[in-house]
Design an enzyme around this catalytic site. Structure first.
Site, PDB file in Angstrom:
ATOM      1  N   ILE A 151       2.211   6.443  -0.955  1.00  0.00           N
ATOM      2  CA  ILE A 151       1.435   5.330  -0.143  1.00  0.00           C
ATOM      3  C   ILE A 151       1.761   5.733   1.317  1.00  0.00           C
ATOM      4  O   ILE A 151       0.628   5.990   2.038  1.00  0.00           O
ATOM      5  CB  ILE A 151       1.858   3.961  -0.459  1.00  0.00           C
ATOM      6  CG1 ILE A 151       1.370   3.691  -2.038  1.00  0.00           C
ATOM      7  CG2 ILE A 151       1.049   2.951   0.566  1.00  0.00           C
ATOM      8  CD1 ILE A 151       1.771   2.439  -2.346  1.00  0.00           C
ATOM      9  N   ASP A 170      12.477   8.718   6.400  1.00  0.00           N
ATOM     10  CA  ASP A 170      12.467   8.801   4.971  1.00  0.00           C
ATOM     11  C   ASP A 170      13.641   9.788   4.823  1.00  0.00           C
ATOM     12  O   ASP A 170      13.541  10.924   4.977  1.00  0.00           O
ATOM     13  CB  ASP A 170      11.231   9.150   4.244  1.00  0.00           C
ATOM     14  CG  ASP A 170      11.222   8.871   2.581  1.00  0.00           C
ATOM     15  OD1 ASP A 170      12.362   8.986   2.267  1.00  0.00           O
ATOM     16  OD2 ASP A 170      10.244   8.564   2.343  1.00  0.00           O
ATOM     17  N   ASP A 255       1.689  -8.709   3.100  1.00  0.00           N
ATOM     18  CA  ASP A 255       1.226  -9.002   1.953  1.00  0.00           C
ATOM     19  C   ASP A 255       2.170  -9.399   0.703  1.00  0.00           C
ATOM     20  O   ASP A 255       1.635  -9.732  -0.239  1.00  0.00           O
ATOM     21  CB  ASP A 255       0.393  -7.569   1.464  1.00  0.00           C
ATOM     22  CG  ASP A 255      -0.463  -7.688   0.179  1.00  0.00           C
ATOM     23  OD1 ASP A 255      -1.179  -8.684  -0.072  1.00  0.00           O
ATOM     24  OD2 ASP A 255      -0.124  -6.794  -0.686  1.00  0.00           O
ATOM     25  N   GLU A 260       7.975 -14.851  -4.481  1.00  0.00           N
ATOM     26  CA  GLU A 260       6.627 -14.898  -4.810  1.00  0.00           C
ATOM     27  C   GLU A 260       6.516 -15.714  -6.387  1.00  0.00           C
ATOM     28  O   GLU A 260       7.045 -15.506  -7.015  1.00  0.00           O
ATOM     29  CB  GLU A 260       5.967 -13.570  -4.948  1.00  0.00           C
ATOM     30  CG  GLU A 260       5.863 -12.808  -3.529  1.00  0.00           C
ATOM     31  CD  GLU A 260       5.363 -11.606  -3.578  1.00  0.00           C
ATOM     32  OE1 GLU A 260       4.868 -11.261  -4.750  1.00  0.00           O
ATOM     33  OE2 GLU A 260       5.214 -10.770  -2.478  1.00  0.00           O
ATOM     34  N   HIS A 278      -0.302 -10.917  -1.849  1.00  0.00           N
ATOM     35  CA  HIS A 278       0.138  -9.576  -2.742  1.00  0.00           C
ATOM     36  C   HIS A 278      -1.094  -8.985  -3.174  1.00  0.00           C
ATOM     37  O   HIS A 278      -1.076  -8.604  -4.517  1.00  0.00           O
ATOM     38  CB  HIS A 278       1.089 -10.042  -3.813  1.00  0.00           C
ATOM     39  CG  HIS A 278       2.005  -8.849  -4.231  1.00  0.00           C
ATOM     40  ND1 HIS A 278       3.201  -8.874  -4.514  1.00  0.00           N
ATOM     41  CD2 HIS A 278       1.633  -7.377  -4.300  1.00  0.00           C
ATOM     42  CE1 HIS A 278       4.068  -7.727  -4.931  1.00  0.00           C
ATOM     43  NE2 HIS A 278       3.081  -6.965  -4.643  1.00  0.00           N
ATOM     44  N   LEU A 279      -2.133  -8.566  -2.316  1.00  0.00           N
ATOM     45  CA  LEU A 279      -3.227  -7.955  -2.793  1.00  0.00           C
ATOM     46  C   LEU A 279      -3.443  -6.449  -2.696  1.00  0.00           C
ATOM     47  O   LEU A 279      -4.197  -5.889  -2.964  1.00  0.00           O
ATOM     48  CB  LEU A 279      -4.262  -8.386  -1.859  1.00  0.00           C
ATOM     49  CG  LEU A 279      -4.889 -10.043  -1.967  1.00  0.00           C
ATOM     50  CD1 LEU A 279      -5.779 -10.338  -0.991  1.00  0.00           C
ATOM     51  CD2 LEU A 279      -5.036 -10.494  -3.226  1.00  0.00           C
ATOM     52  N   ALA A 281      -2.574  -3.929  -4.281  1.00  0.00           N
ATOM     53  CA  ALA A 281      -3.297  -3.200  -5.448  1.00  0.00           C
ATOM     54  C   ALA A 281      -4.440  -3.705  -5.959  1.00  0.00           C
ATOM     55  O   ALA A 281      -4.904  -3.473  -7.116  1.00  0.00           O
ATOM     56  CB  ALA A 281      -2.338  -2.884  -6.624  1.00  0.00           C
TER      57      ALA A 281
END
Length: 525
Positions: A151, A170, A255, A260, A278-279, A281
């Site tokens: 991603i 990273d 998000d 949750e 949490h949209l 995906a």
């Protein structure tokens, strides 16, 4: 026919794929933990999204479960350690919703930069507060990626199209991959100090929990904007609230949240925070993609043994699975032989590959060998749990590949070091798919793996074979095949005797009492 349970809401294409592939499937979303525990024992596979929690308690009731497939990336709702110990493969679908999640991160960044949600609400209220909502451009700004995997790399590509300068932190990002992505590889301190926007693309682990905390916010530029479409808990929400109050952070777009469903949160109600439920995906394309992928992966594993996107098992492609099958059987049987004839604690195991097998994907073969080795000591062990059980027992595992020519086209050798001795056993494939033992302790011998066998070590002197034949005749034990080997005349010798029936304890005791016999063990495959 394998049987799979789908316990979360998922595209109906998953059901169709399972049925097309010949897998029985039940679609029962919304099960309570108790309801799941009551029925999970009847299934070979469990397909989930984020609602179902695969806990140790659930796994304890999953007597037949072989694979858990997560339609999506995050698997924090699966206890991977417990699943591995149970011998259950855990899979995810890391690519099916990558574009959708990356696009949502870019959308959230734009919404945060231009205060679109607050301006939208104000305009709908008839206020026309044009001067209140002064945003910033993305052009020329520095975007800091926390995580540069699937991603993160897509976000970098889209951001470069917007003419942003992209830096990335990273630990697993190589210089070559950074150059390929067109991003600057930096450490965390540098990213915090330079970024105008920071987007989060890491999993939630003990190392990343509260990664963006009060200390991290203090090191950032004044006016930085934060975007998180990865996992809640990576950002310390109270520390973010304080940084927003202090003006250190100009805005945030979230998000995901630490708890949750997020019915309430310290960041709710603020105009400088864009929030979505949490949209990341949640597009039709992504939901269908991950549903198809998880069904295909699980069906492949249950029907052919192919392993794709597993988190606790080496990958085995659908093409490799049938090719590796005879080699995996050979490796497992060599391990089983070594385990059955080992009577003291194992300290170390070395698996060596020579010839054609050394050119293949040997990681699954190593796990098959270790599973076979440990099977006599633990009925629950399989290829998934074997490395964990070996580690818990303090057994060191080594793998060696040889490119030297040998006596056989393919050869696997397992050497086991125990508290009292070091023993090796080697095997090959006859006819391409028939496992054979060809060497034990350096003594050449050729024998198949059979259901009922007797392994004997003895002194190479006359009389043993006659005495053994007489004993078998007395007790009505029929010999199917007899295989002998020795170091030299009068030295150490071995015998592998294939029998038509299992030996009783009494007969085995008589064999052990024979002159010249130093060890006699039943072995079964």
């Amino acid at each position: 026919m394998p049987k799979v349970l789908i316990s979360d809401k998922i595209s109906n294409r998953a059901v169709e794929v399972f049925k097309e592939r010949g897998v029985e499937v039940d679609y029962k979303p919304g099960l309570s933990p108790d309801e799941l525990k009551a029925i999970i024992g009847g299934y070979d596979g469990l397909a989930i999204r984020s609602a179902t929690k695969v806990t140790p308690d659930v796994l304890e009731h999953a007597e037949n479960l072989k694979v858990v497939g997560r339609a999506g990336i995050g698997v924090d709702n699966v206890d991977q350690a417990a699943a591995t110990a149970k011998g259950v493969v855990v899979m995810n679908t890391p690519f099916g919703n990558s574009i959708t999640t990356a696009e949502h991160a870019i959308s959230m960044m734009m919404a945060c930069a231009r205060q679109i949600p607050a301006a939208n609400a104000s305009t709908h209220a008839g206020k026309w507060e044009k001067s209140k909502f002064m945003g910033v451009e993305l052009y020329g700004k520095v975007l800091g990626l926390l995580g540069a995997g699937n991603i993160g790399s897509i976000v970098a590509d889209r951001a470069q199209g917007l003419k942003m300068r992209v830096i990335a932190f990273d630990p697993f990002l190589s210089p070559e991959r950074a150059e390929e992505m067109g991003v600057e590889r930096v450490d965390l301190e540098t990213l915090l100090a330079r970024a105008d926007f920071i987007t989060v693309h890491t999993p939630l682990t003990e190392q990343t929990r509260n990664l963006l905390n009060a200390e991290a916010f203090a090191k950032m530029k004044t006016g930085v904007r934060i975007v998180n479409c990865a996992r809640g808990g990576i950002i310390d929400e109270e520390a973010l609230r304080d940084a927003l109050d202090a003006g250190k952070v100009a805005g945030a777009a979230l998000d995901v949240f630490a708890v949750e469903p997020a019915k309430e949160n310290v960041l709710f109600g603020r105009e400088d925070v864009v929030a979505t439920p949490h949209l990341g995906a949640s597009t039709e394309e992504a939901q269908e993609n991950v549903a198809i992928q998880v069904a295909e992966q699980m069906a492949d594993y249950l029907l052919t043994g192919a392993v794709t996107n597993a988190l606790n098992m080496p990958s085995v492609s659908a093409e490799d699975a049938p090719r590796l099958k005879p080699y995996m059987k050979l490796a497992e049987q060599l391990g089983s032989f070594a385990g059955q004839v080992t009577e003291t604690g194992i300290r170390r195991a070395v698996i060596e590959f020579e010839g054609h097998v050394a050119t293949l994907n040997t990681k699954p073969l190593v796990q098959a060998a270790i599973a076979g080795l440990l099977k006599p000591f633990s009925d629950a062990v399989n290829m998934v749990s074997a490395p964990v059980i070996a580690r818990e027992r303090g057994i060191e595992i080594s793998e060696v590949k040889h490119d030297r020519p040998g006596d056989y086209q393919t050869l696997i050798k397992l050497t086991v070091e125990s508290e009292r001795f070091t023993r090796s056993v080697s095997g090959t494939l006859f006819g391409g798919d028939k496992p054979r033992i060809v060497d034990i302790k350096g003594i050449q011998v050729e024998a198949p793996f059979s259901n009922s066998m007797l392994y004997i070590t003895n002194q190479d002197k006359p009389g043993l074979i006659g005495a053994l034949g007489t004993l078998f005749s007395t007790h009505g034990v029929n010999i199917a095949s007899f295989h002998l080997g020795r170091t030299e005349a009068g030295g150490d010798a071995i015998a592998l005797v294939e029998l038509d029936s299992d030996l009783s304890d009494a007969v085995l005791a008589e064999i052990r009492a024979l002159p010249l016999v130093t060890q006699a063990k039943r072995v079964n495959f």
